[in-house]
Design an enzyme around this catalytic site. Structure first.
Site, PDB file in Angstrom:
ATOM      1  N   ASP A 177       0.850  -1.198   0.000  1.00  0.00           N
ATOM      2  CA  ASP A 177       0.000   0.000   0.000  1.00  0.00           C
ATOM      3  C   ASP A 177       0.883   1.245   0.000  1.00  0.00           C
ATOM      4  OD1 ASP A 177      -2.394   1.445   0.200  1.00  0.00           O
ATOM      5  OD2 ASP A 177      -2.352   1.431   2.397  1.00  0.00           O
ATOM      6  N   ASP A 218       2.895   4.936  -5.496  1.00  0.00           N
ATOM      7  CA  ASP A 218       2.137   6.183  -5.327  1.00  0.00           C
ATOM      8  C   ASP A 218       3.062   7.356  -5.627  1.00  0.00           C
ATOM      9  OD1 ASP A 218       0.721   8.380  -4.632  1.00  0.00           O
ATOM     10  OD2 ASP A 218       0.236   7.734  -2.588  1.00  0.00           O
ATOM     11  N   HIS A 253      -7.994  10.044   3.497  1.00  0.00           N
ATOM     12  CA  HIS A 253      -7.584   9.075   4.519  1.00  0.00           C
ATOM     13  C   HIS A 253      -8.012   9.523   5.923  1.00  0.00           C
ATOM     14  CE1 HIS A 253      -4.532   7.976   1.330  1.00  0.00           C
ATOM     15  NE2 HIS A 253      -5.033   6.796   1.648  1.00  0.00           N
ATOM     16  N   GLY A 254      -8.152   8.560   6.815  1.00  0.00           N
ATOM     17  CA  GLY A 254      -8.339   8.876   8.227  1.00  0.00           C
ATOM     18  C   GLY A 254      -9.782   8.949   8.674  1.00  0.00           C
ATOM     19  N   GLY A 303      -8.959   5.823   1.017  1.00  0.00           N
ATOM     20  CA  GLY A 303      -9.679   6.684   1.956  1.00  0.00           C
ATOM     21  C   GLY A 303     -11.155   6.376   1.991  1.00  0.00           C
ATOM     22  N   ASN A 316     -10.195   0.536  -0.281  1.00  0.00           N
ATOM     23  CA  ASN A 316      -9.199   0.457   0.792  1.00  0.00           C
ATOM     24  C   ASN A 316      -9.799   0.828   2.150  1.00  0.00           C
ATOM     25  OD1 ASN A 316      -7.411  -0.035  -1.254  1.00  0.00           O
ATOM     26  ND2 ASN A 316      -5.967   1.566  -0.657  1.00  0.00           N
TER      27      ASN A 316
HETATM   28  P1  13P Z   1      -9.091   4.889   5.278  1.00  0.00           P
HETATM   29  O1  13P Z   1      -8.223   5.779   6.133  1.00  0.00           O
HETATM   30  O2  13P Z   1     -10.325   5.616   4.850  1.00  0.00           O
HETATM   31  O3  13P Z   1      -9.397   3.601   5.927  1.00  0.00           O
HETATM   32  O4  13P Z   1      -8.261   4.573   3.938  1.00  0.00           O
HETATM   33  C1  13P Z   1      -7.247   3.601   3.951  1.00  0.00           C
HETATM   34  C2  13P Z   1      -6.410   3.618   2.720  1.00  0.00           C
HETATM   35  O5  13P Z   1      -6.686   4.269   1.738  1.00  0.00           O
HETATM   36  C3  13P Z   1      -5.191   2.794   2.736  1.00  0.00           C
HETATM   37  O6  13P Z   1      -4.428   2.981   1.587  1.00  0.00           O
HETATM   38  O1  G3H Z   2      -3.316   5.060   3.646  1.00  0.00           O
HETATM   39  C1  G3H Z   2      -2.625   4.744   4.612  1.00  0.00           C
HETATM   40  C2  G3H Z   2      -3.004   3.558   5.421  1.00  0.00           C
HETATM   41  O2  G3H Z   2      -4.057   3.858   6.297  1.00  0.00           O
HETATM   42  C3  G3H Z   2      -1.800   3.013   6.120  1.00  0.00           C
HETATM   43  O3  G3H Z   2      -1.455   3.813   7.201  1.00  0.00           O
HETATM   44  O4  G3H Z   2       0.956   4.318   6.835  1.00  0.00           O
HETATM   45  O5  G3H Z   2      -0.082   4.482   9.117  1.00  0.00           O
HETATM   46  O6  G3H Z   2       0.307   2.246   8.061  1.00  0.00           O
HETATM   47  P1  G3H Z   2       0.042   3.702   7.830  1.00  0.00           P
HETATM   48 ZN    ZN Z   3      -4.561   4.964   0.793  1.00  0.00          ZN
END
Ligand code: 13P
Ligand code: G3H
Ligand code: ZN
Length: 320
Positions: free
Chosen positions: A83, A105, A181-182, A214, A257
């Site tokens: 990822d 990415d 994200h988040g 996200g 995701n």
């Molecule tokens: P969320 O933070 O919405 O769960 O998204 C996760 C993500 O995109 C990981 O690549």
């Molecule tokens: O998009 C990011 C994912 O939520 C992974 O998060 O980099 O804190 O493991 P991380």
């Molecule tokens: Zn992501």
């Protein structure tokens, strides 16, 4: 069965109007909760490992845990995916480590540089049978203060999509249409995804599987539980499940995701145990319920993505 790539999975998802859940993994209980949920619902799945997860858990441990999942899951098709790979070197290391899919990415780079770096990863990965996800556009909320002309600089530009996919050779494309994200999405506006833009991107690259990052829905019952047992999560909000369902079933989004919702489920559950039984100090007594909570969230996602029962078709396609 051994790990699979995203190739057959996405072909079926695109044609069949479903999306595969891509869940972030960091430890044993998270992997077990996800795999148990997918096993219950006979759903194919993607276990994704971020750069941070690689460092936190040591990728060798995660690999062995995923091997155990393959052995015990009753032949579920599982992809091991990187990822948000941020460099050629990281993507190469993951390909060499046996990942069956990687994301490069390079979305923060200028268009031509994004293509060039993605192309370099594609050449290395494809030569070793590994599929590649790339990203065009930058993730951010569909905030009202972002003017329409500024959105083209942030969100995926449909006019660039075909050139990007054609020149980079990526297998799937992560698009920016308003998710972020988040746990604090849409902080200054109503939840909204730009489906017109998504439709335009799909029209520009017909048949190319797309990915939504996200995509957590930040379930309010989990937020309430976190808060009830001492957490602070004011304003936490995600993508409404109905929007995710629409994206997964009508627009060629083949991978969704999810990380934040797993974190929330786990944290709410652990908080509850600590708050209701302050004397508890056996990790199995709080990690066990946390694992169950992850399984519950995963099963809800599988239904929402229309992915339940799709493992058999993916397995058959991979074996042919
Ligand atoms: P969320 O933070 O919405 O769960 O998204 C996760 C993500 O995109 C990981 O690549
Ligand atoms: O998009 C990011 C994912 O939520 C992974 O998060 O980099 O804190 O493991 P991380
Ligand atoms: Zn992501």
């Amino acid at each position: 069965m051994p790990l699979v790539t995203t190739r057959e999975m996405f072909k079926l998802a695109y044609a069949g109007g479903f999306a595969v859940g891509a869940f972030n993994v960091n430890n044993m209980e998270i992997i077990q909760g996800i795999v148990d949920g997918c096993k219950d619902d006979n759903a194919p799945l993607i276990l994704q490992i971020s750069k941070g997860a690689r460092q936190y858990a040591n990728v060798k441990y995660l690999r062995k845990l995923i091997d155990a999942a393959l052995e015990t899951s009753g032949d579920l098709p599982i992809v091991m995916h990187l990822d948000h790979g941020d460099s050629f070197e990281l993507c190469k290391a993951c390909v060499d480590d046996g990942f069956t899919s990687v994301m490069i990415d390079a979305s923060h780079l200028p268009f031509a540089e994004n293509i060039a770096l993605t192309r370099k990863v594609v050449e290395y990965a494809h030569a070793r049978g590994v599929t590649v996800e790339a990203e065009l556009g930058k993730l951010a909320g569909e905030e009202e203060h972002v003017k329409v002309d500024e959105r083209d600089a942030v969100y995926t530009n449909p006019a660039q999509a075909a050139e990007f996919v054609g020149k980079s050779g990526c297998d799937s494309l992560a698009v920016a249409i308003g998710t972020s994200h988040g746990a604090y999405k849409f902080s200054t506006s109503e939840p909204k995804l730009n489906f017109d833009r998504l439709a335009a991107i799909q029209k520009a690259i017909p048949g190319v599987p797309m990915v939504l990052h996200g995509a957590s829905s930040v379930p309010q019952d989990l937020v309430a539980k976190c808060v009830q047992f001492g957490g602070q999560m004011k304003g936490a909000q995600g993508v409404p499940e109905a929007m995710m369902h629409k994206a997964a079933t009508e627009f060629g989004i083949c991978k969704i995701n999810i990380d934040t919702d797993l974190r929330l489920a786990m944290t709410a559950s652990i908080r509850e145990v600590f708050a209701t039984n302050p004397k508890e100090f056996d990790p199995r007594k709080y990690l066990g319920p946390a694992r169950d909570a992850i399984k519950t969230v995963v099963k809800r996602k599988i239904q929402m993505l229309n992915c339940a029962g799709k493992a058999d078709a993916v397995r058959a396609a991979v074996k042919n």
